[in-house]
Write a protein that holds these residues in place. Structure first.
Motif, PDB file in Angstrom:
ATOM      1  N   GLY A   1       0.825  -1.199   0.000  1.00 37.21           N
ATOM      2  CA  GLY A   1       0.000   0.000   0.000  1.00 37.21           C
ATOM      3  C   GLY A   1       0.849   1.234   0.000  1.00 37.21           C
ATOM      4  O   GLY A   1       1.644   1.458  -0.909  1.00 37.21           O
ATOM      5  N   SER A   2       0.711   2.028   1.055  1.00 38.57           N
ATOM      6  CA  SER A   2       1.438   3.297   1.146  1.00 38.57           C
ATOM      7  C   SER A   2       1.641   3.652   2.604  1.00 38.57           C
ATOM      8  O   SER A   2       0.699   3.583   3.407  1.00 38.57           O
ATOM      9  N   SER A   3       2.866   4.066   2.955  1.00 37.42           N
ATOM     10  CA  SER A   3       3.139   4.466   4.335  1.00 37.42           C
ATOM     11  C   SER A   3       2.353   5.732   4.690  1.00 37.42           C
ATOM     12  O   SER A   3       1.965   5.923   5.854  1.00 37.42           O
TER      13      SER A   3
ATOM     14  N   ASN B   1       5.804   0.430  -0.197  1.00 40.73           N
ATOM     15  CA  ASN B   1       5.207   1.583  -0.862  1.00 40.73           C
ATOM     16  C   ASN B   1       4.998   1.300  -2.347  1.00 40.73           C
ATOM     17  O   ASN B   1       5.938   1.352  -3.131  1.00 40.73           O
ATOM     18  N   CYS B   2       3.754   1.011  -2.704  1.00 35.91           N
ATOM     19  CA  CYS B   2       3.412   0.717  -4.098  1.00 35.91           C
ATOM     20  C   CYS B   2       3.227   1.992  -4.912  1.00 35.91           C
ATOM     21  O   CYS B   2       3.155   1.939  -6.132  1.00 35.91           O
ATOM     22  N   TRP B   3       3.113   3.121  -4.240  1.00 34.67           N
ATOM     23  CA  TRP B   3       3.069   4.416  -4.911  1.00 34.67           C
ATOM     24  C   TRP B   3       3.651   5.457  -3.946  1.00 34.67           C
ATOM     25  O   TRP B   3       3.709   5.242  -2.730  1.00 34.67           O
ATOM     26  N   GLN B   4       4.098   6.583  -4.488  1.00 33.96           N
ATOM     27  CA  GLN B   4       4.754   7.609  -3.676  1.00 33.96           C
ATOM     28  C   GLN B   4       3.891   8.857  -3.487  1.00 33.96           C
ATOM     29  O   GLN B   4       4.073   9.607  -2.537  1.00 33.96           O
ATOM     30  N   GLU B   5       2.953   9.076  -4.397  1.00 33.82           N
ATOM     31  CA  GLU B   5       2.181  10.313  -4.351  1.00 33.82           C
ATOM     32  C   GLU B   5       1.197  10.317  -3.164  1.00 33.82           C
ATOM     33  O   GLU B   5       0.817   9.274  -2.636  1.00 33.82           O
TER      34      GLU B   5
ATOM     35  N   GLU C   1      -2.323  -5.711  -7.481  1.00 32.81           N
ATOM     36  CA  GLU C   1      -1.494  -6.186  -8.593  1.00 32.81           C
ATOM     37  C   GLU C   1      -0.062  -6.477  -8.138  1.00 32.81           C
ATOM     38  O   GLU C   1       0.516  -7.511  -8.473  1.00 32.81           O
ATOM     39  N   ARG C   2       0.517  -5.565  -7.353  1.00 28.40           N
ATOM     40  CA  ARG C   2       1.888  -5.762  -6.869  1.00 28.40           C
ATOM     41  C   ARG C   2       1.967  -6.995  -5.960  1.00 28.40           C
ATOM     42  O   ARG C   2       2.912  -7.777  -6.043  1.00 28.40           O
TER      43      ARG C   2
END
Length: 360
Positions: free
Chosen positions: A40-42, A76-80, A102-103
């Motif tokens: 997911g995302s931190s 972190n699958c994305w940074q934004e 997906e990841r």
């Protein structure tokens, strides 16, 4: 004891998925059993932890190989930065749930994780945000792992209910059911009970499609034309299958307690009794795949999102089930691929036990 690496897809960021993940992993004892990796995302996890448990800590990483044992890891699958709208199904919640899933499934396929636990998604949001063309997790993961068939298997303790058909309209069920399909599902269930649950000779009950299992043809002939022949042929193939049973009487009289597995013909026939008997502690297991995937038996529960009221019991059970199946399958495959090695290991263990002095 092998400590498996368990992937966890974050699910819908506007639902209760992050909350039940945090509540489950806040118990440090779980880190003795597995190495959790949240896909997911931190930033998203930090947002939710400030609502649920500000003292919750995690280790952020950009690859699953960077995950640390003894810590909760967030891949972190994305940074934004993402706009979170608690309780809402929208394009962003579907888009990022799809990215995380997906990841995670890619790493499951590549055996970078030992099992995957999926937090709930909203199908409408998934279609809005990612054009998700599947009815649910089960069908997507089955496709991505290259399996021709899988089994939606609801599990809670000794209660295990599989489905012959999954997320399809009731009007299509009769057209989808055939003898070959039921035989295939019985084979999958039989093999799963042996390999993933350690039951050497499982007994499987098969439910009828029609009320009173067709009542000798008065209420439909699917039982005599399709289901019973499938049961007979499965028995000839070494599967201990019995039925078809009338579904209402089968559960009402408690007959379900006598079987290791139950095959229902359609979604609600299996899920209604399962949730009545086990809701809040049930696990959805996708059986028959090369990878292990479990999930809680509830959805995104938008009405509870952000209130810190969600019960993590089902998610916790899904995590424990993933750990148990990972270990059981590893033992089963090792035993069947190299039984001499397993026997030698067992003998060595027994020898070690014999020389340990007893305490006074």
């Amino acid at each position: 004891m092998h400590k498996p690496k368990i992937g966890i897809s974050i699910g819908d960021i506007n639902g209760i998925g992050p909350e039940v993940i945090i509540k489950t992993l806040a118990d440090d004892r779980i880190l003795n059993q597995c190495t959790p990796v949240i896909y997911g995302s931190s930033k998203v996890m930090s947002y939710h932890k400030n609502i649920v448990n500000p003292d919750f800590h995690f280790h952020a990483c950009r690859e699953v190989d960077q995950s640390a044992s003894g810590k909760v890891n967030v891949y972190n699958c994305w940074q934004e930065t993402v706009n979170i709208e608690l309780g809402q199904a929208n394009t962003e919640s579907g888009q990022y749930a799809a990215i995380a899933l997906e990841r995670a499934v890619t790493d499951l396929k590549d055996k970078k994780i030992d099992a995957l636990v999926t937090a709930p998604i909203n199908k409408h949001a998934m279609q809005l945000g990612g054009g998700f063309p599947f009815p649910g997790h089960t069908e997507y993961i089955t496709d991505q792992l290259g399996a021709k068939e899988s089994l939606m298997f609801m599990v809670s303790g000794g209660l295990r209910i599989g489905l012959a058909t999954n997320h399809v309209p009731v009007s299509e069920i009769v057209h989808l059911l055939n003898k070959e399909l039921i035989i295939q599902k019985l084979r999958l269930m039989h093999h799963t009970l042996k390999m993933d649950f350690g039951i050497e000779r499982p007994a499987i009950a098969v439910l009828g499609l029609n009320p009173h299992a067709g009542d000798n043809g008065l209420l439909g002939d699917a039982e005599e034309k399709i289901i019973r022949p499938a049961v007979v042929e499965s028995k000839k193939g070494g599967i201990l299958a019995v039925g078809p049973f009338s579904a209402d009487g089968f559960f009402g009289a408690g007959q379900y307690q006598k079987f290791d597995g139950i095959l229902a013909m359609y979604h609600d026939q299996g899920l209604i009794p399962f949730k009545l008997l086990a809701f809040g502690n049930g696990v959805n297991y996708t059986a028959g795949l090369s990878g292990i995937r479990t999930s809680p038996d509830h959805g995104t529960a938008y009405d509870l999102a952000g209130k810190n009221e969600a019960d993590p019991a089902s998610f916790r059970e899904a995590l424990f089930q993933a750990i148990d199946i990972s270990r059981q399958r590893s033992t089963y495959l090792e035993m069947h691929e190299n039984p001499l090695k397993v026997n030698a290991k067992k003998a060595a263990t027994e020898e070690d036990e014999e020389i340990i002095p007893e305490e006074d």
